[in-house]
Design a protein around this motif. Structure first.
Motif, mmCIF file in Angstrom:
data_model
loop_
_atom_site.group_PDB
_atom_site.id
_atom_site.type_symbol
_atom_site.label_atom_id
_atom_site.label_comp_id
_atom_site.label_asym_id
_atom_site.label_seq_id
_atom_site.Cartn_x
_atom_site.Cartn_y
_atom_site.Cartn_z
ATOM 1 N N GLU A 175 -0.634 0.978 -4.618
ATOM 2 C CA GLU A 175 -0.218 2.368 -4.769
ATOM 3 C C GLU A 175 -0.051 3.070 -3.418
ATOM 4 O OE1 GLU A 175 0.827 4.270 -7.056
ATOM 5 O OE2 GLU A 175 0.607 6.212 -6.059
ATOM 6 N N GLN A 176 -1.113 3.048 -2.595
ATOM 7 C CA GLN A 176 -0.975 3.673 -1.280
ATOM 8 C C GLN A 176 -0.559 2.650 -0.235
ATOM 9 O OE1 GLN A 176 -4.695 5.899 -0.491
ATOM 10 N NE2 GLN A 176 -3.368 7.668 -0.175
ATOM 11 N N GLY A 177 -1.046 1.419 -0.439
ATOM 12 C CA GLY A 177 -0.839 0.395 0.587
ATOM 13 C C GLY A 177 0.625 0.078 0.819
ATOM 14 N N VAL A 178 1.461 0.318 -0.191
ATOM 15 C CA VAL A 178 2.864 -0.036 -0.030
ATOM 16 C C VAL A 178 3.524 0.775 1.088
ATOM 17 C CG1 VAL A 178 3.832 1.580 -1.722
ATOM 18 C CG2 VAL A 178 4.917 -0.660 -1.366
ATOM 19 N N HIS A 179 3.026 1.983 1.332
ATOM 20 C CA HIS A 179 3.529 2.750 2.479
ATOM 21 C C HIS A 179 3.249 1.995 3.780
ATOM 22 C CE1 HIS A 179 4.925 6.464 0.696
ATOM 23 N NE2 HIS A 179 3.806 6.657 0.039
ATOM 24 N N ALA A 180 2.030 1.491 3.905
ATOM 25 C CA ALA A 180 1.667 0.771 5.123
ATOM 26 C C ALA A 180 2.490 -0.499 5.274
ATOM 27 C CB ALA A 180 0.168 0.438 5.107
ATOM 28 N N ILE A 181 2.681 -1.187 4.164
ATOM 29 C CA ILE A 181 3.477 -2.420 4.210
ATOM 30 C C ILE A 181 4.884 -2.106 4.691
ATOM 31 C CG2 ILE A 181 4.572 -4.143 2.707
ATOM 32 C CD1 ILE A 181 1.894 -4.196 1.126
ATOM 33 N N ASP A 182 5.441 -1.008 4.182
ATOM 34 C CA ASP A 182 6.780 -0.618 4.624
ATOM 35 C C ASP A 182 6.788 -0.274 6.116
ATOM 36 O OD1 ASP A 182 9.578 0.144 4.184
ATOM 37 O OD2 ASP A 182 8.845 2.157 4.645
ATOM 38 N N LEU A 183 5.748 0.421 6.571
ATOM 39 C CA LEU A 183 5.696 0.768 7.998
ATOM 40 C C LEU A 183 5.482 -0.472 8.866
ATOM 41 C CD1 LEU A 183 3.622 4.104 7.936
ATOM 42 C CD2 LEU A 183 6.099 3.829 8.190
ATOM 43 N N PHE A 184 4.637 -1.382 8.412
ATOM 44 C CA PHE A 184 4.476 -2.634 9.173
ATOM 45 C C PHE A 184 5.824 -3.334 9.307
ATOM 46 C CE2 PHE A 184 -0.250 -3.046 7.873
ATOM 47 C CZ PHE A 184 -0.672 -2.501 9.068
ATOM 48 N N ARG A 185 6.566 -3.397 8.196
ATOM 49 C CA ARG A 185 7.877 -4.046 8.263
ATOM 50 C C ARG A 185 8.781 -3.337 9.261
ATOM 51 N NH1 ARG A 185 11.204 -3.707 4.594
ATOM 52 N NH2 ARG A 185 12.368 -5.547 5.283
ATOM 53 N N TRP A 186 8.671 -2.013 9.304
ATOM 54 C CA TRP A 186 9.563 -1.265 10.190
ATOM 55 C C TRP A 186 9.264 -1.551 11.660
ATOM 56 C CZ3 TRP A 186 10.172 4.747 10.892
ATOM 57 C CH2 TRP A 186 11.505 5.046 11.159
#
Lengths: 338, 338, 338, 338
Positions: A175-186
């Motif tokens: 739920e929240q972690g997906v934001h971090a995953i997206d930022l890591f990818r970026w």
């Protein structure tokens, strides 16, 4: 643009005012699952209330649809809107399975419409400024990243849709972690592998994880660690990247996460420690900024920042992480198919 | 007590003054690998210089030996000292293999002497105070822990013994991370499983990891994440535990890590966020505090805080982590034998 | 240089080790008021103990004298040393009256020797770096300054020489505040006028102020405010200057004041707030730095930073402030003669 | 209550939404000096626009009037409203002269209506919590207070009413400083004397001070220092009180001042420094809180927190401060009549 919102929860309350205040947009309808809107709800937006989302997303006068419902509805609603020729801003996580994600992307491609995933974190000013400095090479090749993202849960959490496996896309890790995953990818590029551990630490009356930790290795060899927690009794957002030549860290997202702050520094083996610190005081501007990006992508007929493909890859990494835990192994993300 | 030090490096420079200033102890000899001591080195301690460590640890007048050499020498030197009836304070990591660790513990048991591992972090005032509050139940059952431990490396690092696999006990993950592993064990109890990723991010002229990340699950189900880094261009020590009822976080260790600070807070779903913050300004007192504990354990004929058995378990968890990375799997720590 | 210290209190304990560790200096004698030194006191410095300061300052082999006694003795001792041809580093405040100060300066001029006042704050790294940036014009013409300087007093304070009007140069306003006055003079230039209020807020068993506040106006029109307090239950040093084009603030002095930190920023009406922050972790290096400056001034036959004339002007401003309070008026400092 | 606002500037934009959102209040009219309201201005409040304030404050259906105009209009408007039987919330500073203030108070007394001064700072949650702890004796008798209150001015400042001596109540010292004076009065009691220095440091195209500093002594002997600045390139609000037994400090006011934070601590000569820190994240709630207090005072027929008498005393202290500067003396505030 004329805009329809589906959903009458927190995210609509955050995103709808942006459209109302946008000089060349018009919020024409909010669709809720209730027969009638909550008292006073619709008045503040000056728009119609609907209870038939299919009717709303096929309105001839509508240009764009914001899908702000729980994840189990994202794919069906977004695809219907895209097929009706509307641009779609869909809340994160984009959806719950790779099949759904691929169908959403296919629909967007076929309709030649913009599909954006609601990764508003990319649009926080500290993140944007970090990215700007990253692109101009201030930090050098990335070595490692960390994200600590925690929120204090609520009594009665077990009764929310977020605690319902039939509607949510996963536990707090997703739920929240997906934001971090997206930022890591970026910042780190493609994520190559993942290991993960999750737990139910406090909210035992439901079955989804309230804490999740993961390690990632990027295709380029950078490491990243993530902790997403619903038992962080003091809200925290902290995102850090260190590279060969420097580093940055972001703390806060405004509002209940405190003042948003970007600190950047350089590798220097001889000088005293020093940071350049930028504070973004005041409210959370990411919703405005994200909306502008959505509109710019439409105007320029291009992929938006945090588009459908990013949404798909974040879903893939999330599912791979859960799979890593289930199998007690490090999972290769790049070609992961559950 | 009369005390001998083996080693003339950084750790001796930190620990020897404590013995010199201790009113009822006497530093009688420092043994170095060089024929003669560095100019001015021995004068400040007012003790003899030796180059034969076997002779030193068997001196009849000596009560205790501090082993401050690189890890590959820990076991041999400690065992010789214990067999000669001396108490031993051995630097961390206790040694490089489980076999070595078990032999050290056996020697201590047989000689009925105290074997302490140099886990000085347990003796930092913020850690001790956190532990006191932990024991009185302020935080409740632990849910999760995090440690971020990073240091800015140095030019020429590749020429240090720390970069030499024949002498070091591992890379940065082991070297600094073992403190975090010991602290996790202290607060979370037995560590049951681990996954791990390491990398060489910057110091490419040597072969040991300069960054290591791990996830742990405790036997009681708490999660923990660790990042130990030699490419943290701004030194950082941050150790956090969140429990069902509250949390604490520690930042700083004095000196190059900045003022040591303990923040504690409670779970409270209705009040504004609040912390009680204790600052331990001034120098790093852990060396004094650890020495007092070593002496108290001798006087009371008991296991010290951070004793040999803790040293062994930290070695086990470290080796299990490296094994987890090598095998791409989550490794069960409790009965791990490489 | 061969060096004599007069006084065996805190300041000697801070300053003497610097001389001992200085490769080309030798601490030859410490003179105390006691017949014999405290046990163990002299051993750590490896020097002689004397109880006749007149004899010590006239030793033919001595080059410099550090006067670390209470203020009522500064003038007599410094003048005797200067007349004997020694360079003098005299603790702050330089002395208790303008007459004394002028006699000290006259003695230095006549003897052609360096007289330095112990304004070690000028030698803190954050202050030196702020000054460097100030001189290169980063902040523009100064508009205002502030200093908050507070320390937590001690039980039994009333029995210290600092609480004795016959020995001290004033209350807390003078004792600590004189550092701020010297720094204001350094950054704002000549101080033209002052108003002042002092009080005894807590330490009622003695008669000197434990809190003092003052406002200054510089000859160039900048304003400055000072609060010096002995009832600051949490030690604080904060020194701030704002100029037309930017500002800096310094917090901490190391040790019990916490990590020393310099923050600098620019006037920018459109950007988000941002600071460049430099941390000087680890111990207080001002004593070493000040000693180097004393020696450099001797070698180069010049006025040192924070020399006798600066000491005199700080005494003048301090006395003017007390006079302002006594007369209920704003006092012109520049030609103030009590 | 039915409420009229006079003024269409920043303060109305802050205060009017509170009335709109208050369930049992109705904003019926905003009176501006322009013939027609700015485009879109009135729509968001759903009320009428008027240009005749006298007509508005005598509307029969109106219960309360909020006076949000420049200070030169406060007295006339407030008195007219009170005489018409309306309760009045008047922006700070209450007015520009003691005569005006006394006339306003007389009008309120005669009309038996509530007159509140817009000292919203008393209603910030950190201030209210500090006051609660103050009243229960946590800090003991106050010894000293400090307020640093600074804001980054704007290009074109010289064209604002704030820079116009015919409309403003003074320079930045009065404009922002009056909040601090009111808070000092609240925590330290009656202010007995004052000295003051002001300057124009940057905004030279106008004639009012852009920096003002003052020292106060309370009737009970506490000291206080204030710096109010328009050249504080990074916004700051810091308010500190130290008492015999403890202290508090408040930093931030939300929004452009950063997260509001209350730190409290105790006098303790032996423990390490420690603070209890409460953060009030999110927006500035003082406007809501102040409005509730205004309504409660009306309902309970009592003086509100920060009522007319407090407004008068703050004006007295401000004028006394300016007089102190003009006369180069310490001015007795308690019976000060210009």
């Amino acid at each position: 643009m004329k805009v329809v919102f589906i959903g009458s929860g927190l995210q609509t309350r955050r995103r709808a005012p942006v459209v109302v205040q946008s000089p060349d947009d018009e919020l024409v309808e909010i669709v809720g699952s209730e027969e009638a809107p909550p008292k006073g709800f619709i008045e503040q937006y000056g728009c119609a209330w609907g209870s038939d989302w299919r009717a709303a997303v096929t309105r001839a006068d509508v240009d764009a649809v914001a899908v702000c419902t729980p994840p189990h509805l994202h794919a069906e609603m977004s695809i219907a809107a895209l097929e009706a020729g509307k641009h779609v801003l869909c809340e994160k996580p984009l959806c719950r399975t790779l099949e759904e994600a691929e169908a959403m992307l296919a629909a967007a491609r076929k309709a030649k419409r913009v599909l954006k995933c609601g990764f508003n974190h990319r649009h926080h000013p500290a993140v944007l400024e970090a990215r700007r400095r990253f692109e101009q090479g201030d930090f050098g090749r990335p070595i490692a990243g960390r994200c600590r993202y925690g929120i204090c849960g609520r009594p009665g959490y077990e009764n929310e849709w977020r605690a319902d496996p039939a509607r949510a896309a996963g536990g707090q890790f997703a739920e929240q972690g997906v934001h971090a995953i997206d930022l890591f990818r970026w910042f780190l590029g493609d994520l190559a592998e993942v290991s993960c551990m999750t737990s139910i630490g406090y909210f035992h009356k439901q079955t989804l994880d309230d804490n999740g930790m993961a390690l990632f290795r990027s295709a380029d060899g950078a490491l990243a660690s993530l902790h997403s927690s619903l038992t962080h009794w003091k809200n925290l957002f902290s995102f850090e990247i260190m590279g060969e030549d420097g580093y940055f860290s972001i703390e806060g997202l405004g509002a209940s996460y405190g003042t948003e702050r970007l600190s950047v520094g350089k590798r220097d083996f001889s000088a005293p420690f020093q940071d350049h610190v930028i504070e973004y005081r005041g409210g959370d501007s990411s919703w405005q900024s994200e909306w502008r990006e959505f509109k710019a992508a439409i105007a320029e007929n291009r992929e938006p920042l945090g588009g459908g493909a990013d949404g798909l890859e974040a879903v893939r990494a999330t599912l791979a992480a859960y799979n890593a835990e289930a199998t007690g192994s490090v999972v290769q993300i790049r070609n992961f198919k559950p």
